[in-house]
Scaffold this motif. Structure first.
Motif, PDB file in Angstrom:
ATOM      1  N   ALA A 157       5.399  -0.208  57.992  1.00  0.00           N
ATOM      2  CA  ALA A 157       5.743   1.160  57.600  1.00  0.00           C
ATOM      3  C   ALA A 157       7.059   1.198  56.826  1.00  0.00           C
ATOM      4  CB  ALA A 157       5.824   2.049  58.837  1.00  0.00           C
ATOM      5  N   ARG A 158       8.024   0.379  57.228  1.00  0.00           N
ATOM      6  CA  ARG A 158       9.316   0.379  56.538  1.00  0.00           C
ATOM      7  C   ARG A 158       9.188  -0.169  55.123  1.00  0.00           C
ATOM      8  NH1 ARG A 158      14.743  -3.013  58.191  1.00  0.00           N
ATOM      9  NH2 ARG A 158      13.469  -4.712  57.358  1.00  0.00           N
ATOM     10  N   TYR A 159       8.430  -1.243  54.957  1.00  0.00           N
ATOM     11  CA  TYR A 159       8.254  -1.805  53.619  1.00  0.00           C
ATOM     12  C   TYR A 159       7.505  -0.824  52.718  1.00  0.00           C
ATOM     13  CZ  TYR A 159       7.803  -5.506  50.139  1.00  0.00           C
ATOM     14  OH  TYR A 159       7.902  -6.256  48.989  1.00  0.00           O
ATOM     15  N   ASP A 160       6.531  -0.122  53.277  1.00  0.00           N
ATOM     16  CA  ASP A 160       5.803   0.895  52.520  1.00  0.00           C
ATOM     17  C   ASP A 160       6.748   2.015  52.091  1.00  0.00           C
ATOM     18  OD1 ASP A 160       3.179   2.227  51.697  1.00  0.00           O
ATOM     19  OD2 ASP A 160       3.966   3.702  53.108  1.00  0.00           O
ATOM     20  N   MET A 161       7.625   2.443  52.993  1.00  0.00           N
ATOM     21  CA  MET A 161       8.586   3.487  52.661  1.00  0.00           C
ATOM     22  C   MET A 161       9.543   3.033  51.563  1.00  0.00           C
ATOM     23  SD  MET A 161      12.042   4.340  53.259  1.00  0.00           S
ATOM     24  CE  MET A 161      12.470   3.375  54.704  1.00  0.00           C
ATOM     25  N   ARG A 162       9.992   1.786  51.635  1.00  0.00           N
ATOM     26  CA  ARG A 162      10.906   1.268  50.619  1.00  0.00           C
ATOM     27  C   ARG A 162      10.224   1.152  49.259  1.00  0.00           C
ATOM     28  NH1 ARG A 162      14.362  -3.416  53.930  1.00  0.00           N
ATOM     29  NH2 ARG A 162      15.661  -1.919  55.087  1.00  0.00           N
ATOM     30  N   LEU A 163       8.948   0.833  49.261  1.00  0.00           N
ATOM     31  CA  LEU A 163       8.208   0.783  48.000  1.00  0.00           C
ATOM     32  C   LEU A 163       8.199   2.148  47.326  1.00  0.00           C
ATOM     33  CD1 LEU A 163       6.160  -0.616  46.001  1.00  0.00           C
ATOM     34  CD2 LEU A 163       4.371   0.280  47.500  1.00  0.00           C
ATOM     35  N   TYR A 164       7.898   3.199  48.089  1.00  0.00           N
ATOM     36  CA  TYR A 164       7.826   4.533  47.502  1.00  0.00           C
ATOM     37  C   TYR A 164       9.206   5.071  47.142  1.00  0.00           C
ATOM     38  CZ  TYR A 164       2.853   4.921  48.210  1.00  0.00           C
ATOM     39  OH  TYR A 164       1.499   4.725  48.122  1.00  0.00           O
ATOM     40  N   ALA A 165      10.225   4.664  47.880  1.00  0.00           N
ATOM     41  CA  ALA A 165      11.582   5.054  47.499  1.00  0.00           C
ATOM     42  C   ALA A 165      11.962   4.448  46.153  1.00  0.00           C
ATOM     43  CB  ALA A 165      12.572   4.623  48.582  1.00  0.00           C
ATOM     44  N   TYR A 166      11.553   3.207  45.932  1.00  0.00           N
ATOM     45  CA  TYR A 166      11.820   2.564  44.645  1.00  0.00           C
ATOM     46  C   TYR A 166      10.972   3.184  43.541  1.00  0.00           C
ATOM     47  CZ  TYR A 166      12.667  -1.190  41.269  1.00  0.00           C
ATOM     48  OH  TYR A 166      13.024  -1.901  40.150  1.00  0.00           O
ATOM     49  N   LEU A 167       9.726   3.501  43.850  1.00  0.00           N
ATOM     50  CA  LEU A 167       8.854   4.134  42.864  1.00  0.00           C
ATOM     51  C   LEU A 167       9.419   5.478  42.413  1.00  0.00           C
ATOM     52  CD1 LEU A 167       6.143   4.609  41.334  1.00  0.00           C
ATOM     53  CD2 LEU A 167       5.233   5.507  43.488  1.00  0.00           C
ATOM     54  N   MET A 168       9.920   6.259  43.359  1.00  0.00           N
ATOM     55  CA  MET A 168      10.443   7.588  43.038  1.00  0.00           C
ATOM     56  C   MET A 168      11.897   7.553  42.576  1.00  0.00           C
ATOM     57  SD  MET A 168       8.586  10.078  45.837  1.00  0.00           S
ATOM     58  CE  MET A 168       8.943   9.114  47.303  1.00  0.00           C
ATOM     59  N   MET A 169      12.405   6.338  42.326  1.00  0.00           N
ATOM     60  CA  MET A 169      13.752   6.155  41.773  1.00  0.00           C
ATOM     61  C   MET A 169      14.837   6.735  42.668  1.00  0.00           C
ATOM     62  SD  MET A 169      12.755   6.957  37.794  1.00  0.00           S
ATOM     63  CE  MET A 169      11.831   8.409  38.322  1.00  0.00           C
ATOM     64  N   LEU A 170      14.574   6.741  43.968  1.00  0.00           N
ATOM     65  CA  LEU A 170      15.574   7.196  44.925  1.00  0.00           C
ATOM     66  C   LEU A 170      16.534   6.085  45.310  1.00  0.00           C
ATOM     67  CD1 LEU A 170      13.245   9.341  47.212  1.00  0.00           C
ATOM     68  CD2 LEU A 170      14.903  10.166  45.528  1.00  0.00           C
ATOM     69  N   THR A 171      16.233   4.877  44.877  1.00  0.00           N
ATOM     70  CA  THR A 171      17.098   3.734  45.123  1.00  0.00           C
ATOM     71  C   THR A 171      16.916   2.728  43.999  1.00  0.00           C
ATOM     72  OG1 THR A 171      17.616   1.934  46.668  1.00  0.00           O
ATOM     73  CG2 THR A 171      15.329   2.629  46.531  1.00  0.00           C
ATOM     74  N   ALA A 172      17.964   1.968  43.759  1.00  0.00           N
ATOM     75  CA  ALA A 172      17.873   0.893  42.771  1.00  0.00           C
ATOM     76  C   ALA A 172      17.502  -0.431  43.419  1.00  0.00           C
ATOM     77  CB  ALA A 172      19.203   0.753  42.031  1.00  0.00           C
ATOM     78  N   ALA A 173      17.441  -0.462  44.749  1.00  0.00           N
ATOM     79  CA  ALA A 173      17.149  -1.702  45.475  1.00  0.00           C
ATOM     80  C   ALA A 173      15.643  -1.935  45.530  1.00  0.00           C
ATOM     81  CB  ALA A 173      17.726  -1.638  46.887  1.00  0.00           C
ATOM     82  N   TYR A 174      15.237  -3.133  45.147  1.00  0.00           N
ATOM     83  CA  TYR A 174      13.818  -3.492  45.194  1.00  0.00           C
ATOM     84  C   TYR A 174      13.397  -3.682  46.654  1.00  0.00           C
ATOM     85  CZ  TYR A 174       9.485  -5.466  43.353  1.00  0.00           C
ATOM     86  OH  TYR A 174       8.167  -5.681  43.023  1.00  0.00           O
TER      87      TYR A 174
END
Length: 274
Positions: A157-174
């Motif tokens: 779930a955390r990796y999925d959340m980080r993927l969408y955060a990166y997709l939505m440009m809410l973070t610069a971290a891959y």
């Protein structure tokens, strides 16, 4: 992403979990449509200015946090029902997002950069959901999620959340640290998942999700390719018949028995469809 320790869950909510999720998914559907439009506008803005405008970042952050709560509830990580709100400080699932400066080149090629992480997430989710009936039955019988399963599910779930955060440009971290965080002895744990420490069994279960997802995906593609090949290679009845047979059949003329036997012998027995 902060999650509480795996605790007792009410069996009736586990039993009816998918029915209880229907209103949440309806709300997420409408929010997803709005978020898609906002994301396109935000992409152009980030490409020009190097960051998301504050209103866009605020809306996308709220959408990400809300959808993460629903995902955690759907994956049996928590028993508390998610509120229909972006801000829910008392809910046991919390997500911290800090939008900031973005690399314009990374924004331009966002979709291409996301391909490896997207493949990983798809395999993880596919593998988890294939085994989800077993997980659901375990939680229903025990009244709580086993620790190893909690670790692997939280990592997914955390990796999925980080993927969408990166997709939505809410973070610069891959997206990274699929197999948990490195232990830090001096750091006080903020929650059960901060830091997220996976045991060897938890890491093995994450690998199981990946392998199972990949195996089923390959098997599904193989079956589809086999069916397509069988369909295209099977000759039709019209192509097996000679032109004279076709004309005579349409005219209602019956061939002699001897000619029919020769034709059958030449063509061979009829093929059974696969």
């Amino acid at each position: 992403m902060d999650l509480p320790e795996p605790g007792r869950q009410r069996r009736w909510t586990v039993l009816l979990r998918w029915l209880l999720l229907i209103p949440q998914y309806i709300a997420l559907l409408f929010l997803w449509v709005a978020a898609s439009v906002v994301l396109v506008v935000g992409w152009f803005a980030a490409l020009i200015t190097g960051r998301l405008p504050e209103p866009i970042a605020s809306f996308l952050t709220g959408y990400l946090v809300y959808s993460t709560r629903v995902t955690a509830y759907a994956m049996l990580l928590v028993d508390a029902y998610p509120p229909f709100a972006f801000l829910a400080p008392d809910y046991p699932v919390q997500v911290e997002v800090h939008p900031g400066k973005l690399n314009r080149l990374a924004v331009l090629f966002r979709i291409i950069l996301l391909i490896p992480a997207t493949v990983v997430v798809e395999l993880l989710i596919f593998g988890w959901y294939v085994l989800s009936p077993i997980f659901w039955l375990m939680v229903l019988i025990r009244g709580r999620m086993p620790r190893t399963l909690f670790e692997a599910t939280a990592a997914t779930a955390r990796y999925d959340m980080r993927l969408y955060a990166y997709l939505m440009m809410l973070t610069a971290a891959y997206p990274k640290r699929l197999f948990g965080d490195a232990p830090a002895p001096s750091e006080q744990p903020g929650s059960a998942t901060r830091p997220l420490l996976l045991s060897d069994a938890g890491k093995a279960l994450v690998v199981c999700f990946l392998v199972l997802g990949a195996a089923l995906l390959i098997f599904n593609n193989f079956i589809s390719a086999t069916n397509n090949t069988s369909t295209t290679s099977q000759p039709s009845a019209a192509s097996q018949a000679s032109p004279s047979e076709g004309v005579m059949t349409r005219l209602g003329v019956r061939q002699p028995v001897r000619q029919q036997q020769r034709t059958t012998t030449a063509v061979g027995p009829p093929r059974l469809p696969l």
